[in-house]
Design a protein around this motif. Structure first.
Motif, PDB file in Angstrom:
ATOM      1  N   GLU A 515      -2.537  12.234   7.796  1.00 46.66           N
ATOM      2  CA  GLU A 515      -3.281  10.978   7.805  1.00 46.66           C
ATOM      3  C   GLU A 515      -4.545  11.174   8.639  1.00 46.66           C
ATOM      4  OE1 GLU A 515      -0.941   7.759   9.154  1.00 46.66           O
ATOM      5  OE2 GLU A 515       0.421   7.767   7.449  1.00 46.66           O
ATOM      6  N   PRO A 516      -5.565  11.772   8.062  1.00 41.49           N
ATOM      7  CA  PRO A 516      -6.807  11.979   8.828  1.00 41.49           C
ATOM      8  C   PRO A 516      -7.464  10.636   9.159  1.00 41.49           C
ATOM      9  CG  PRO A 516      -7.142  12.519   6.521  1.00 41.49           C
ATOM     10  CD  PRO A 516      -5.673  12.285   6.686  1.00 41.49           C
ATOM     11  N   GLN A 517      -8.133  10.590  10.311  1.00 41.27           N
ATOM     12  CA  GLN A 517      -8.746   9.335  10.746  1.00 41.27           C
ATOM     13  C   GLN A 517      -9.845   8.885   9.803  1.00 41.27           C
ATOM     14  OE1 GLN A 517     -10.018   9.879  14.806  1.00 41.27           O
ATOM     15  NE2 GLN A 517      -7.913  10.074  15.594  1.00 41.27           N
ATOM     16  N   SER A 518     -10.528   9.844   9.177  1.00 42.19           N
ATOM     17  CA  SER A 518     -11.611   9.484   8.254  1.00 42.19           C
ATOM     18  C   SER A 518     -11.110   9.219   6.840  1.00 42.19           C
ATOM     19  CB  SER A 518     -12.653  10.610   8.217  1.00 42.19           C
ATOM     20  OG  SER A 518     -12.039  11.837   7.803  1.00 42.19           O
ATOM     21  N   GLY A 519      -9.821   9.355   6.604  1.00 37.07           N
ATOM     22  CA  GLY A 519      -9.275   9.105   5.276  1.00 37.07           C
ATOM     23  C   GLY A 519      -9.199  10.375   4.447  1.00 37.07           C
ATOM     24  N   HIS A 520      -8.469  10.298   3.341  1.00 32.74           N
ATOM     25  CA  HIS A 520      -8.277  11.455   2.474  1.00 32.74           C
ATOM     26  C   HIS A 520      -9.461  11.627   1.523  1.00 32.74           C
ATOM     27  CE1 HIS A 520      -4.205  12.543   3.621  1.00 32.74           C
ATOM     28  NE2 HIS A 520      -3.859  11.246   3.611  1.00 32.74           N
ATOM     29  N   ARG A 521      -9.762  12.913   1.194  1.00 31.99           N
ATOM     30  CA  ARG A 521     -10.729  13.269   0.140  1.00 31.99           C
ATOM     31  C   ARG A 521     -10.244  14.552  -0.485  1.00 31.99           C
ATOM     32  NH1 ARG A 521     -12.928  13.934  -3.794  1.00 31.99           N
ATOM     33  NH2 ARG A 521     -15.159  13.978  -4.288  1.00 31.99           N
ATOM     34  N   PHE A 522      -9.918  14.470  -1.813  1.00 34.82           N
ATOM     35  CA  PHE A 522      -9.342  15.622  -2.521  1.00 34.82           C
ATOM     36  C   PHE A 522     -10.311  16.109  -3.601  1.00 34.82           C
ATOM     37  CE2 PHE A 522      -5.721  12.913  -1.212  1.00 34.82           C
ATOM     38  CZ  PHE A 522      -5.134  13.765  -0.305  1.00 34.82           C
ATOM     39  N   TYR A 523     -10.209  17.430  -3.851  1.00 35.84           N
ATOM     40  CA  TYR A 523     -11.031  18.075  -4.882  1.00 35.84           C
ATOM     41  C   TYR A 523     -10.094  18.763  -5.866  1.00 35.84           C
ATOM     42  CZ  TYR A 523     -14.463  17.403  -1.183  1.00 35.84           C
ATOM     43  OH  TYR A 523     -15.259  16.854  -0.205  1.00 35.84           O
ATOM     44  N   PHE A 524     -10.432  18.698  -7.191  1.00 37.28           N
ATOM     45  CA  PHE A 524      -9.583  19.233  -8.261  1.00 37.28           C
ATOM     46  C   PHE A 524     -10.356  20.312  -9.024  1.00 37.28           C
ATOM     47  CE2 PHE A 524      -8.333  14.912  -7.427  1.00 37.28           C
ATOM     48  CZ  PHE A 524      -6.956  14.956  -7.408  1.00 37.28           C
ATOM     49  N   ALA A 525      -9.615  21.340  -9.437  1.00 34.66           N
ATOM     50  CA  ALA A 525     -10.198  22.413 -10.286  1.00 34.66           C
ATOM     51  C   ALA A 525      -9.054  23.164 -10.938  1.00 34.66           C
ATOM     52  CB  ALA A 525     -11.072  23.354  -9.461  1.00 34.66           C
ATOM     53  N   LEU A 526      -9.391  23.860 -12.060  1.00 32.84           N
ATOM     54  CA  LEU A 526      -8.379  24.719 -12.704  1.00 32.84           C
ATOM     55  C   LEU A 526      -8.177  25.956 -11.865  1.00 32.84           C
ATOM     56  CD1 LEU A 526      -9.351  24.450 -16.481  1.00 32.84           C
ATOM     57  CD2 LEU A 526      -7.473  23.307 -15.290  1.00 32.84           C
ATOM     58  N   ALA A 527      -6.934  26.353 -11.708  1.00 26.54           N
ATOM     59  CA  ALA A 527      -6.620  27.550 -10.932  1.00 26.54           C
ATOM     60  C   ALA A 527      -7.228  28.764 -11.612  1.00 26.54           C
ATOM     61  CB  ALA A 527      -5.106  27.694 -10.806  1.00 26.54           C
ATOM     62  N   PRO A 528      -7.493  29.815 -10.855  1.00 28.24           N
ATOM     63  CA  PRO A 528      -8.131  31.025 -11.466  1.00 28.24           C
ATOM     64  C   PRO A 528      -7.334  31.571 -12.641  1.00 28.24           C
ATOM     65  CG  PRO A 528      -8.205  31.146  -9.078  1.00 28.24           C
ATOM     66  CD  PRO A 528      -7.389  29.951  -9.409  1.00 28.24           C
ATOM     67  N   GLU A 529      -6.001  31.501 -12.586  1.00 33.92           N
ATOM     68  CA  GLU A 529      -5.226  32.046 -13.705  1.00 33.92           C
ATOM     69  C   GLU A 529      -5.335  31.187 -14.943  1.00 33.92           C
ATOM     70  OE1 GLU A 529      -2.404  29.873 -10.827  1.00 33.92           O
ATOM     71  OE2 GLU A 529      -4.130  31.243 -10.732  1.00 33.92           O
ATOM     72  N   GLY A 530      -5.864  29.975 -14.810  1.00 29.01           N
ATOM     73  CA  GLY A 530      -6.043  29.128 -15.986  1.00 29.01           C
ATOM     74  C   GLY A 530      -7.497  28.901 -16.344  1.00 29.01           C
ATOM     75  N   SER A 531      -8.353  29.687 -15.766  1.00 27.06           N
ATOM     76  CA  SER A 531      -9.778  29.475 -16.022  1.00 27.06           C
ATOM     77  C   SER A 531     -10.184  29.907 -17.419  1.00 27.06           C
ATOM     78  CB  SER A 531     -10.604  30.233 -14.968  1.00 27.06           C
ATOM     79  OG  SER A 531     -10.274  31.619 -15.012  1.00 27.06           O
ATOM     80  N   ASN A 532      -9.453  30.848 -18.040  1.00 23.60           N
ATOM     81  CA  ASN A 532      -9.780  31.301 -19.392  1.00 23.60           C
ATOM     82  C   ASN A 532      -9.159  30.411 -20.461  1.00 23.60           C
ATOM     83  OD1 ASN A 532      -7.181  31.966 -18.882  1.00 23.60           O
ATOM     84  ND2 ASN A 532      -7.282  34.108 -19.565  1.00 23.60           N
ATOM     85  N   ASN A 533      -8.697  29.267 -20.077  1.00 16.53           N
ATOM     86  CA  ASN A 533      -8.088  28.337 -21.022  1.00 16.53           C
ATOM     87  C   ASN A 533      -9.186  27.695 -21.852  1.00 16.53           C
ATOM     88  OD1 ASN A 533      -6.134  26.332 -22.102  1.00 16.53           O
ATOM     89  ND2 ASN A 533      -7.304  24.918 -20.815  1.00 16.53           N
ATOM     90  N   HIS A 534      -8.993  27.700 -23.204  1.00 13.09           N
ATOM     91  CA  HIS A 534      -9.978  27.098 -24.107  1.00 13.09           C
ATOM     92  C   HIS A 534      -9.423  25.890 -24.847  1.00 13.09           C
ATOM     93  CE1 HIS A 534     -12.540  30.577 -23.407  1.00 13.09           C
ATOM     94  NE2 HIS A 534     -11.510  31.393 -23.738  1.00 13.09           N
ATOM     95  N   HIS A 535      -8.233  25.458 -24.436  1.00  9.60           N
ATOM     96  CA  HIS A 535      -7.604  24.331 -25.134  1.00  9.60           C
ATOM     97  C   HIS A 535      -7.790  23.005 -24.398  1.00  9.60           C
ATOM     98  CE1 HIS A 535      -5.745  27.424 -27.596  1.00  9.60           C
ATOM     99  NE2 HIS A 535      -5.220  27.995 -26.492  1.00  9.60           N
ATOM    100  N   PHE A 536      -7.826  23.061 -23.038  1.00  5.01           N
ATOM    101  CA  PHE A 536      -7.883  21.829 -22.257  1.00  5.01           C
ATOM    102  C   PHE A 536      -8.934  21.968 -21.157  1.00  5.01           C
ATOM    103  CE2 PHE A 536      -3.534  22.542 -23.717  1.00  5.01           C
ATOM    104  CZ  PHE A 536      -3.317  21.397 -24.472  1.00  5.01           C
ATOM    105  N   SER A 537      -9.455  20.813 -20.701  1.00  9.29           N
ATOM    106  CA  SER A 537     -10.462  20.794 -19.639  1.00  9.29           C
ATOM    107  C   SER A 537     -10.016  19.810 -18.556  1.00  9.29           C
ATOM    108  CB  SER A 537     -11.830  20.371 -20.182  1.00  9.29           C
ATOM    109  OG  SER A 537     -11.775  19.052 -20.705  1.00  9.29           O
ATOM    110  N   LEU A 538     -10.467  20.023 -17.305  1.00  7.45           N
ATOM    111  CA  LEU A 538     -10.114  19.192 -16.149  1.00  7.45           C
ATOM    112  C   LEU A 538     -11.386  18.592 -15.583  1.00  7.45           C
ATOM    113  CD1 LEU A 538      -7.925  18.232 -14.140  1.00  7.45           C
ATOM    114  CD2 LEU A 538      -8.443  20.268 -12.763  1.00  7.45           C
ATOM    115  N   LEU A 539     -11.376  17.245 -15.378  1.00 11.21           N
ATOM    116  CA  LEU A 539     -12.544  16.532 -14.867  1.00 11.21           C
ATOM    117  C   LEU A 539     -12.161  15.819 -13.586  1.00 11.21           C
ATOM    118  CD1 LEU A 539     -15.451  15.502 -15.143  1.00 11.21           C
ATOM    119  CD2 LEU A 539     -14.553  13.603 -16.520  1.00 11.21           C
ATOM    120  N   ASP A 540     -12.863  16.139 -12.457  1.00  7.24           N
ATOM    121  CA  ASP A 540     -12.655  15.471 -11.180  1.00  7.24           C
ATOM    122  C   ASP A 540     -13.385  14.128 -11.218  1.00  7.24           C
ATOM    123  OD1 ASP A 540     -12.300  14.642  -8.604  1.00  7.24           O
ATOM    124  OD2 ASP A 540     -12.919  16.538  -7.671  1.00  7.24           O
TER     125      ASP A 540
END
Length: 805
Positions: A515-540
């Motif tokens: 519980e950080p005093q400034s609040g939570h902030r998360f970042y999303f990305a495809l893991a390196p082992e899934g970076s060559n995926n051409h079927h699905f995309s991830l949007l933060d």
């Protein structure tokens, strides 16, 4: 004096009699005149006389006559009296013949008893003058009155006593207290015998009485209840208007002096001293003081107050409503070290002040109360009383969390020792330095396990551990970023085979135990082992969530039905921590509306459902099956009960009434004969060679025929009734031996009468006369049971023949 009064009464009586005689003579002279009828004239008595022939006036008699001779009352006289004694005078009415007697010759009336006007004031009598020889009325009967003359023989009496009155103290002169009244039984219309006047016999120094009305008033203005609160005043009532010789009576009147608020409150002492320990809690009573008041009742009601500023701050004064005392209590904690003696000024004043007596002086008083504070050995006191501390969760063991301080408030100022109440810290997470009060960590802290700790710190004197103080301390564990973010759940998503590019599949969210005093902030990305995926995309999406979309046109679940998409999540630190989660995506078959039908690649099974028509048909079949089962069970039960009734017919209480005479057994229209035959069981009858009657023949060995036919009555002397007799006997024995049921009577009727029966009727209903020519000899051939009947009829017939001869 009484003898003189008696002589005076007799003088008055003689004078009264002389006046009365003059009145009688004057009246007698006035009533006589010409034209008067003779005495005893019948026409005079019948028609009524215009002139009155009686001579008398109203009579008076003095009460309380004490002489030995009868008292002369008066005389009645008729003008027809010639003095020859031929007239007889009589009286009737009240007291006639007992109290009053009359001389029959002279008409003189005397009183023989002592009369009392207070008991009876007058007597009504009637006088008659009759001829002595014929007893005939010579004058009409006349009514006269003897009035009892009053003398002053009753003294005044106070009938409403005892009298109790009241008057307020300090009332002005002439204030009405109360009224007394005396009554006199003498005649108020005659003389002054009942005329009463009042006077004061005792108590005239303070009270007076009105001589006519009997109203008692104050004679002074300085009546003081505190000096004397009750007076006994004697009032006298005298008749004859107070003249000499009048009678008198007296009564005692109690006059109570009521209180007014004319006395101020006064403290008996000008100074009071009390003592109390310094540890006394707020609200403790120190002592009581009371101001005296000579008044009574509500005039003594007090209110107390503290007059000085110091006393108002430290102490409180209340009034005890029952005792009217001032109760002094502690309002703030006392401290011997700060101040040893307190001086309090207490003032008392009346609650109800009468403005009429304000000029008598001030109705309040003051006193001084000295309160001494006693020293006691007090436990240490924590300073300052802060109860919140904070520490980082990654602090090392032995790190200082904070320091508590406690001092001995006593003058001796003993050293203080510190400890932790282990009932509030059983895991020994914290320690404290016994001398300095420094609190340190004793174990590794974890905010995610316990973010707050509540412990109790003890402070005690070094040489007296019984003097202990306690302080509650709250320790907050500050957060450190030591937990990576994770996917909120194990996500699974489904996508249709005919999905289009850019279609939203799943929205991803994460959780973080920190519980950080400034609040939570998360970042999303495809893991390196899934970076060559051409079927699905991830949007933060930048709001701590991410969206997964399709990236190609269509899928084939025959080729691949499951895709695993690794997603990397990073928090904002410091330091920044990350974790990888997997999203499972399944390829499914969908219908034209996009609804998923199946996600299995080996089977294309569509969920089968029953149509409403098929479901109704199935229910109808089940219902028919249930009805058939119930019908079969009912038939079996009915058949079983029918067999039971045929095999074991209850022969008890069976009364068969058959009064329909038709065409015999051949007539089946009138009555069903099988219902009657079914009541009898002939299965036990064994056939023989005995002969039967005509027609169908007698009884034989055929059991079946015995169950459905009955023997016909024929006129044959050889008919065997033993079969029926044996059957009935067996049934009776069976009924008698059955112990499970109470005994019953069985009555059977056999009223079979066919068209071919040769037996004529035995009834005499159709016999026209007692002398009919009937032959009853054939009854002898019916068997032993009918021989007695035949003998009776034959004997009766022989007697009739003998009488005729």
């Amino acid at each position: 004096m009484a003898k003189g009064l008696q002589g005076f009464s007799w003088t008055m009586l003689l004078l009264f009699c002389a006046i009365q005689e003059l009145g009688v003579w004057a009246m007698h002279t006035a009533v006589e005149g010409p034209g008067l009828g003779q005495p005893g004239d019948p026409t005079l008595l019948a028609s009524g006389r215009v002139k009155r022939g009686w001579v008398w006036n109203q009579f008076f008699v003095v009460e309380e006559y004490t002489g030995t001779e009868p008292l002369y009352v008066g005389k009645i006289h008729s003008d027809s009296d010639e003095g020859d004694g031929s007239i007889k005078y009589t009286i009737s009415g009240e007291g006639a013949g007992t109290i009053f007697l009359i001389d029959e010759i002279t008409g003189d009336i005397h009183a023989t008893e002592r009369l009392d006007r207070e008991q009876k004031t007058f007597y009504t009598l009637r006088a008659q003058a009759r001829d002595r020889q014929t007893d005939q009325l010579l004058e009409p009967e006349s009514e006269f009155i003897i009035k009892v003359q009053d003398i002053n023989d009753s003294e005044p009496r106070f009938l409403e006593g005892p009298y109790i009155g009241s008057v307020a103290e300090l009332s002005p002169i002439g204030t009405s207290v109360m009224q007394v009244m005396a009554s006199d039984a003498d005649d108020p219309t005659y003389g002054s015998s009942a005329r009463v006047v009042y006077s004061v016999l005792d108590g005239e120094q303070h009270f007076t009485v009105d001589s006519k009305t009997g109203v008692i008033r104050t004679a002074v203005a300085d009546l003081d209840r505190e000096t004397q609160d009750r007076y006994e005043v004697v009032i006298r009532a005298t008749d004859m208007a107070g003249q000499l010789g009048g009678l008198s009576g007296s009564t005692t009147v109690t006059i109570v002096v009521t209180d007014v608020n004319d006395n101020p409150p006064r403290f008996p002492q000008k100074m009071y001293q009390f003592s109390i320990v310094e540890t006394a809690p707020v609200g403790t009573a120190i002592g009581r003081v009371k101001a005296e008041d000579s008044d009574v009742g509500e005039n003594t009601d007090m209110t107390y107050q503290v007059k000085d500023e110091e006393g108002v701050e430290m102490f409180k004064v209340t009034t005890d409503s029952n005792t009217q005392e001032a109760v002094i209590t502690v309002q703030k904690p006392l401290d011997y070290e700060s101040k040893k003696v307190h001086t309090v000024v207490v003032e008392a004043l009346n609650k109800f002040v009468d403005p009429r007596f304000v000029d008598l002086g001030t109705f309040r008083d003051q006193t001084i109360v000295r309160v001494s504070v006693l020293d006691v050995d007090e436990p240490p006191e924590f300073r300052p009383p802060s109860n919140l501390m904070e520490v980082q969760e990654d602090a090392h063991i032995g790190s200082v969390v904070g320091v508590v301080t406690a001092l001995d408030p006593d003058t001796a100022n003993h050293p203080v020792r510190y400890a932790i109440d282990r009932s509030t810290d059983a895991d020994w997470i914290f320690d404290i330095d016994a001398n300095t009060g420094a609190i340190v960590t004793g174990k590794v802290l974890d905010r995610e396990t316990a973010g707050w700790h509540n412990i109790t710190v003890l402070a005690m004197e070094a040489d007296n551990h019984s003097q202990v103080s306690r302080a509650s301390l709250r320790i907050r564990i500050l957060d450190v970023n030591d937990n990576p973010p994770e996917l909120a759940t194990p996500y699974e998503a489904a996508v249709c085979e005919d999905a289009k590019p850019g279609q939203l599949i799943q929205t991803i969210s994460v959780v973080d135990r920190d519980e950080p005093q400034s609040g939570h902030r998360f970042y999303f990305a495809l893991a390196p082992e899934g970076s060559n995926n051409h079927h699905f995309s991830l949007l933060d999406i930048k709001d701590n969530t991410a969206a997964v979309h399709t990236q190609r046109m269509g899928f084939n679940r025959q080729e691949q039905d499951v895709y695993l998409l690794p997603i990397l999540v990073v928090d904002s630190g410091p330091p920044a921590l990350s974790s990888t989660g997997t999203l499972t995506i399944r390829i499914c078959g969908c219908d034209s509306n996009g609804a998923i039908q199946s996600c299995n690649s080996t089977a294309y099974v569509v969920s089968a459902t029953l149509s409403p028509g098929a479901l109704i048909a199935l229910l109808v079949c089940v219902l028919i099956l249930v009805v058939l089962v119930l019908l079969i069970l009912t038939l079996k039960r009915h058949h079983k009960s029918h067999l039971t009734s045929e095999d074991d017919e209850d022969m008890r209480d069976n009364v068969i009434k058959y009064n329909d005479e038709g065409g015999g057994e051949q007539d089946t229209e009138a009555y069903d004969m099988s219902a009657l035959r079914s009541l009898y069981d002939f299965s036990e009858i064994k056939g023989g060679d005995g002969s039967g009657g005509p027609g169908e023949g007698g009884l034989n060995g055929n059991v079946a025929s015995e169950l459905h036919t009955l023997p016909q009555w024929v006129q044959s002397p050889d008919l065997d009734f033993s079969v029926f007799r044996d059957y009935i006997c067996r049934k009776v024995e069976q009924a008698d031996e059955d112990l499970s049921v109470p005994p019953y009577d069985s009555f059977q009727t056999y009223a079979f009468e066919g068209s071919d029966s040769p037996v004529p009727s035995l009834s005499s209903l159709n016999t026209w006369s007692s002398g009919s020519e009937q032959d009853f000899s054939y009854l002898g051939g019916w068997g032993p049971r009918f021989r007695q009947l035949a003998a009776l009829y034959a004997g009766r017939r022989g007697e009739e023949d003998g009488e005729e001869s």
